[in-house]
Write a protein that holds these residues in place. Sequence first.
Motif, PDB file in Angstrom:
ATOM      1  N   ILE A  17       0.798  -1.478  -0.012  1.00  0.00           N
ATOM      2  CA  ILE A  17      -0.015   0.240   0.313  1.00  0.00           C
ATOM      3  C   ILE A  17       0.520   0.788  -0.287  1.00  0.00           C
ATOM      4  N   GLY A  18       0.410   2.025  -0.474  1.00  0.00           N
ATOM      5  CA  GLY A  18       0.934   3.531  -1.210  1.00  0.00           C
ATOM      6  C   GLY A  18       0.522   4.679  -0.796  1.00  0.00           C
ATOM      7  N   ALA A  19       0.710   5.626  -0.774  1.00  0.00           N
ATOM      8  CA  ALA A  19       0.291   6.818  -0.529  1.00  0.00           C
ATOM      9  C   ALA A  19       0.795   7.875  -2.120  1.00  0.00           C
ATOM     10  N   GLU A  20       0.444   8.439  -2.855  1.00  0.00           N
ATOM     11  CA  GLU A  20       0.868   9.192  -3.705  1.00  0.00           C
ATOM     12  C   GLU A  20       0.726  10.441  -3.830  1.00  0.00           C
ATOM     13  N   LEU A  31       7.741   3.197   5.359  1.00  0.00           N
ATOM     14  CA  LEU A  31       7.360   3.927   6.599  1.00  0.00           C
ATOM     15  C   LEU A  31       7.789   3.654   8.251  1.00  0.00           C
ATOM     16  N   ALA A  32       6.399   2.630   8.016  1.00  0.00           N
ATOM     17  CA  ALA A  32       5.125   2.142   9.386  1.00  0.00           C
ATOM     18  C   ALA A  32       6.847   0.863  10.476  1.00  0.00           C
ATOM     19  N   GLU A  33       7.539   0.275   8.820  1.00  0.00           N
ATOM     20  CA  GLU A  33       8.489  -0.193   9.804  1.00  0.00           C
ATOM     21  C   GLU A  33       9.724   0.385  10.169  1.00  0.00           C
ATOM     22  N   HIS A  34       9.712   2.040   9.579  1.00  0.00           N
ATOM     23  CA  HIS A  34      11.444   2.909   9.699  1.00  0.00           C
ATOM     24  C   HIS A  34      10.522   3.250  11.429  1.00  0.00           C
ATOM     25  N   ALA A  35       9.302   3.727  11.226  1.00  0.00           N
ATOM     26  CA  ALA A  35       9.152   4.162  13.012  1.00  0.00           C
ATOM     27  C   ALA A  35       8.815   3.309  14.233  1.00  0.00           C
ATOM     28  N   VAL A  37       6.189   1.583  13.558  1.00  0.00           N
ATOM     29  CA  VAL A  37       4.820   1.839  14.808  1.00  0.00           C
ATOM     30  C   VAL A  37       3.545   0.559  13.680  1.00  0.00           C
ATOM     31  N   PRO A  38       3.144  -0.193  14.266  1.00  0.00           N
ATOM     32  CA  PRO A  38       1.892  -1.145  13.579  1.00  0.00           C
ATOM     33  C   PRO A  38       1.103  -0.500  12.164  1.00  0.00           C
ATOM     34  N   LEU A  39       1.164  -0.997  10.784  1.00  0.00           N
ATOM     35  CA  LEU A  39      -0.026  -0.302   9.692  1.00  0.00           C
ATOM     36  C   LEU A  39      -0.023  -1.672   9.310  1.00  0.00           C
ATOM     37  N   PRO A  40      -1.124  -2.198   8.807  1.00  0.00           N
ATOM     38  CA  PRO A  40      -1.752  -2.716   7.609  1.00  0.00           C
ATOM     39  C   PRO A  40      -0.400  -2.714   6.366  1.00  0.00           C
ATOM     40  N   TYR A  41      -0.586  -3.553   5.306  1.00  0.00           N
ATOM     41  CA  TYR A  41      -0.054  -3.650   4.340  1.00  0.00           C
ATOM     42  C   TYR A  41      -0.557  -3.996   3.113  1.00  0.00           C
ATOM     43  N   ASP A  42      -1.908  -4.268   3.162  1.00  0.00           N
ATOM     44  CA  ASP A  42      -2.086  -3.994   2.424  1.00  0.00           C
ATOM     45  C   ASP A  42      -4.076  -3.417   2.582  1.00  0.00           C
ATOM     46  N   ALA A  57      -1.108   6.994   9.216  1.00  0.00           N
ATOM     47  CA  ALA A  57      -0.619   6.854   8.318  1.00  0.00           C
ATOM     48  C   ALA A  57       0.082   8.535   7.989  1.00  0.00           C
ATOM     49  N   ARG A  58      -1.230   9.302   7.564  1.00  0.00           N
ATOM     50  CA  ARG A  58      -0.814  10.608   8.002  1.00  0.00           C
ATOM     51  C   ARG A  58      -0.070  11.348   8.863  1.00  0.00           C
ATOM     52  N   ARG A  59       0.509  10.297  10.343  1.00  0.00           N
ATOM     53  CA  ARG A  59       1.624  11.027  10.465  1.00  0.00           C
ATOM     54  C   ARG A  59       3.167  10.774   9.643  1.00  0.00           C
ATOM     55  N   LEU A  60       3.174   9.232   9.695  1.00  0.00           N
ATOM     56  CA  LEU A  60       3.634   8.726   9.208  1.00  0.00           C
ATOM     57  C   LEU A  60       4.229   9.598   7.244  1.00  0.00           C
ATOM     58  N   LEU A  61       3.258  10.431   7.188  1.00  0.00           N
ATOM     59  CA  LEU A  61       3.700  10.844   5.633  1.00  0.00           C
ATOM     60  C   LEU A  61       4.866  12.165   6.125  1.00  0.00           C
TER      61      LEU A  61
END
Length: 300
Positions: A17-20, A31-35, A37-42, A57-61
């Motif tokens: 999953i990506g954000a464009e 980004l979640a792995e780097h930070a 924090v848990p986040l679904p991959y799909d 996701a917004r915090r990660l971006l």
Amino acid sequence: MRLLTFTTAADGAAARIGAETDGTVLDLGALAEHAGVPLPYDLLSFIQAGPAALHTARRLLDGDRPAHAVHRLEDVRLSAPHRPGKIIGVGLNYVEHVEESSRSLDTDKDLPPRPVLFSKPATAVTGPGAPILHNADLTTQLDWECELAVVIGRTAFRVSEEEAYGHIFGFSIVNDISARDQRRSGQWFFSKGQDSYAPFGPAVVTADEIPDPMALDLSLRVNGVTKQKSNTRHMLFPIARLIADISSGVTLEPGDVIATGSPSGVGAGMVPPEFLTPGDTVEATVELIGTLTNPVVDAR
């Protein structure tokens, strides 16, 4: 947020999953792995996780972006955003399409008093750039229909029109491909449910990014020639009414998709009729969402 499902050459078959943003795809899982924090991959699991996943996701971006999490859009391959549990189609939801359908497809000439509903199986879903399968042993009347897709974000059962928008995660595009000569005693399932008959994507745009989904231009081109051009304000039954009507007896679950109907300009309504053939390219566009492009290939 503009959410995609993508692969890169390094990933092989692993879709992520990506954000464009501005032609760049940010890998939310990386980004979640780097930070830490848990986040679904799909994307389906992401939708099902609710507002907490969007907030994360917004915090990660807004945080650090390691190089391995950043890709150019042209360097990734997009898939359908997700496989919905249910795809509910809406027939005859634009007034001019009601007229052309009564003339070319023997449907009722009167406006329907309630939404006309049908379903497509999840196996019909295909993604941007993937082929629409033309099997001449089954159809010589393969048709197109550009539609705004509503992606459900919260379980909805017996919700009112006033509550309906609170159950929407976001919006996308569905091209409601139809084999017009495979309607069976008025039933549309096989006509509209064959494999590849639900191109979906290229992205899901979250609801906060679409100020008014009932005021979006939509259009469709075949081989660069415009066939459909309208605006969602011309829907006979608006989005809130559709959600309220469907959920009166069918539970809508996170990730489910409502294809909200097609404007006029379908191939069956042309004089003479026009249908898709192998070698054609179909582009369905909805304002603020993008363009969903698919080639038509011979599937025999």
